[in-house]
Enzyme design. Structure first.
Site, short mmCIF file in Angstrom:
data_model
loop_
_atom_site.label_atom_id
_atom_site.label_comp_id
_atom_site.label_asym_id
_atom_site.label_seq_id
_atom_site.Cartn_x
_atom_site.Cartn_y
_atom_site.Cartn_z
N SER A 46 0.88 -1.18 0.00
CA SER A 46 0.00 0.00 0.00
C SER A 46 0.91 1.22 0.00
O SER A 46 2.09 1.12 0.37
CB SER A 46 -0.84 0.01 1.27
OG SER A 46 -1.54 1.24 1.43
N TYR A 84 -2.04 0.32 10.72
CA TYR A 84 -2.03 -0.21 9.34
C TYR A 84 -0.74 0.16 8.63
O TYR A 84 -0.13 -0.66 7.94
CB TYR A 84 -3.25 0.37 8.61
CG TYR A 84 -3.43 -0.09 7.18
CD1 TYR A 84 -3.60 -1.44 6.87
CD2 TYR A 84 -3.45 0.84 6.13
CE1 TYR A 84 -3.79 -1.85 5.55
CE2 TYR A 84 -3.65 0.44 4.81
CZ TYR A 84 -3.81 -0.91 4.53
OH TYR A 84 -3.99 -1.31 3.23
P1 NDP Z 1 -11.08 -6.29 0.69
O1 NDP Z 1 -11.47 -6.08 2.11
O2 NDP Z 1 -12.11 -6.29 -0.37
O3 NDP Z 1 -10.26 -7.66 0.52
C1 NDP Z 1 -9.49 -8.22 1.52
C2 NDP Z 1 -9.34 -9.69 1.18
O4 NDP Z 1 -8.46 -10.29 2.12
C3 NDP Z 1 -10.65 -10.44 1.23
O5 NDP Z 1 -10.73 -11.30 0.12
C4 NDP Z 1 -10.56 -11.24 2.53
O6 NDP Z 1 -11.27 -12.46 2.36
C5 NDP Z 1 -9.06 -11.48 2.60
N1 NDP Z 1 -8.59 -11.77 3.94
C6 NDP Z 1 -8.65 -10.96 5.02
N2 NDP Z 1 -8.12 -11.59 6.08
C7 NDP Z 1 -7.70 -12.82 5.63
C8 NDP Z 1 -7.08 -13.94 6.26
N3 NDP Z 1 -6.77 -13.93 7.56
N4 NDP Z 1 -6.80 -15.02 5.49
C9 NDP Z 1 -7.10 -15.03 4.18
N5 NDP Z 1 -7.71 -14.02 3.54
C10 NDP Z 1 -8.00 -12.93 4.28
O7 NDP Z 1 -9.98 -5.18 0.40
P2 NDP Z 1 -9.21 -4.71 -0.92
O8 NDP Z 1 -9.50 -5.58 -2.06
O9 NDP Z 1 -9.44 -3.26 -1.02
O10 NDP Z 1 -7.71 -4.92 -0.42
C11 NDP Z 1 -6.88 -5.97 -0.88
C12 NDP Z 1 -5.45 -5.69 -0.45
O11 NDP Z 1 -5.05 -4.42 -0.95
C13 NDP Z 1 -5.25 -5.63 1.07
O12 NDP Z 1 -3.99 -6.17 1.39
C14 NDP Z 1 -5.27 -4.13 1.35
O13 NDP Z 1 -4.58 -3.81 2.54
C15 NDP Z 1 -4.57 -3.61 0.11
N6 NDP Z 1 -4.83 -2.22 -0.23
C16 NDP Z 1 -6.11 -1.74 -0.33
C17 NDP Z 1 -6.31 -0.40 -0.63
C18 NDP Z 1 -7.69 0.22 -0.69
O14 NDP Z 1 -7.78 1.45 -0.65
N7 NDP Z 1 -8.76 -0.55 -0.82
C19 NDP Z 1 -5.18 0.50 -0.86
C20 NDP Z 1 -3.90 -0.12 -0.77
C21 NDP Z 1 -3.74 -1.43 -0.47
P3 NDP Z 1 -12.00 -13.27 3.50
O15 NDP Z 1 -12.65 -12.29 4.42
O16 NDP Z 1 -13.00 -14.10 2.73
O17 NDP Z 1 -10.94 -14.10 4.14
#
Ligand code: NDP
Length: 257
Positions: free
Chosen positions: A142, A155
């Site tokens: 990020s 974070y």
């Molecule tokens: P979402 O919340 O849509 O996606 C997060 C994903 O991570 C989900 O599929 C969730 O699936 C999975 N997840 C969370 N915890 C676990 C775990 N313990 N084991 C396995 N899977 C897990 O967020 P985004 O798509 O926006 O974010 C994706 C990535 O990008 C993250 O790393 C986030 O920090 C990063 N990011 C996001 C930004 C934004 O502004 N949105 C900006 C910069 C980076 P499930 O709950 O089914 O396990």
């Protein structure tokens, strides 16, 4: 090297947002995508959708913070002819409290998923990625991994950890046939990221994007991942920072209010 049709890409956190979009993108690029996340129903539905569209996809429910489960997943992958790409995307933020009052448990959970989760899957899959002769580890960090902002320290600290893991791994495995690519997105409007951060408070979540003309979409980020991964094997995109035009830094966002 495996032929394009036999190449396998693992995407963590593929049940929503950037991970789901990345799985779609890599499937379209011809990879057999292995979708992982905790919510089995979501990844199974996406795998079925991709398969129905003529792509190759497998769903595997996985919590990346559970090391034993990650090791079992690595053993499951033995049935694939090769494992070529690992996209470490699972992660997220919890809370937006100042350092003075932030909940240590939120910090711990963010470290577990954003840093130890990446460590677990990378360690477990590195032998197979190396054996493929052309492996790629992607870390979705990020812009929070490259600068601070008020209310974001838990974070920000975790994403700095993900950045450090990627940069150090690249140094340590140089000479092996594995690239290490870090994708650092700025503001991305996904359905769940901000809602999770604010524990279901839709209003607070909506305020994150208020007045911002066009935040990045999950597809925009998937596009950068797809591009970086499909460069020729000798080309390593070390770090790709991608923000919406309306965001000049973590703290400088143009809002039309
Ligand atoms: P979402 O919340 O849509 O996606 C997060 C994903 O991570 C989900 O599929 C969730 O699936 C999975 N997840 C969370 N915890 C676990 C775990 N313990 N084991 C396995 N899977 C897990 O967020 P985004 O798509 O926006 O974010 C994706 C990535 O990008 C993250 O790393 C986030 O920090 C990063 N990011 C996001 C930004 C934004 O502004 N949105 C900006 C910069 C980076 P499930 O709950 O089914 O396990």
């Amino acid at each position: 090297m495996a032929t394009a049709a036999l190449r396998t890409a693992v995407v963590t956190g593929a049940s929503s947002g950037i991970g789901a979009a990345t799985a779609r993108r890599l499937a379209a690029e011809g990879y057999h995508v292995v979708l992982t996340a905790r919510r089995a129903d979501r990844i199974e539905a996406l795998a079925a959708e991709l398969t129905a569209a003529g792509h190759e996809a497998t769903a595997y429910a996985l919590d990346v913070t559970d090391r034993a489960a990650v090791d079992a997943f690595a053993a499951f992958l033995d049935r694939f002819p090769s494992v070529n790409v690992l996209v470490n995307n699972a992660g997220g933020a919890l809370g937006a409290d100042p350092v003075a009052t932030g909940d240590p448990d939120d910090w711990r959970r963010m470290y577990e998923v954003n840093v130890l989760g990446v460590l677990h899957t990378t360690q477990a899959l590195l032998p197979a990625l190396t054996a493929s002769g052309d492996g790629t580890v992607v870390v979705v960090s990020s812009t929070a991994g490259h600068g601070v902002y008020e209310g974001g320290a838990g974070y920000v600290a975790a994403k700095h950890g993900a950045h450090v893991l990627a940069e150090t791994l690249r140094l340590e495995i140089v000479g092996r046939p594995v690239r290490v690519i870090e994708i650092a997105p700025g503001m991305v409007r996904t359905d769940e990221f901000a809602v999770t951060r604010f524990r279901g408070d839709q209003e607070k979540a909506a305020r994150v994007y208020e007045g911002v003309a066009e935040p990045l979409t999950a597809e925009d980020v998937a596009d950068t991942i797809g591009w970086a991964v499909t460069r020729p094997p000798h080309v390593n995109i070390d770090l790709l920072v991608v923000r919406p035009r309306a965001q000049a830094s973590n703290t400088k966002v143009h809002r039309e209010l």
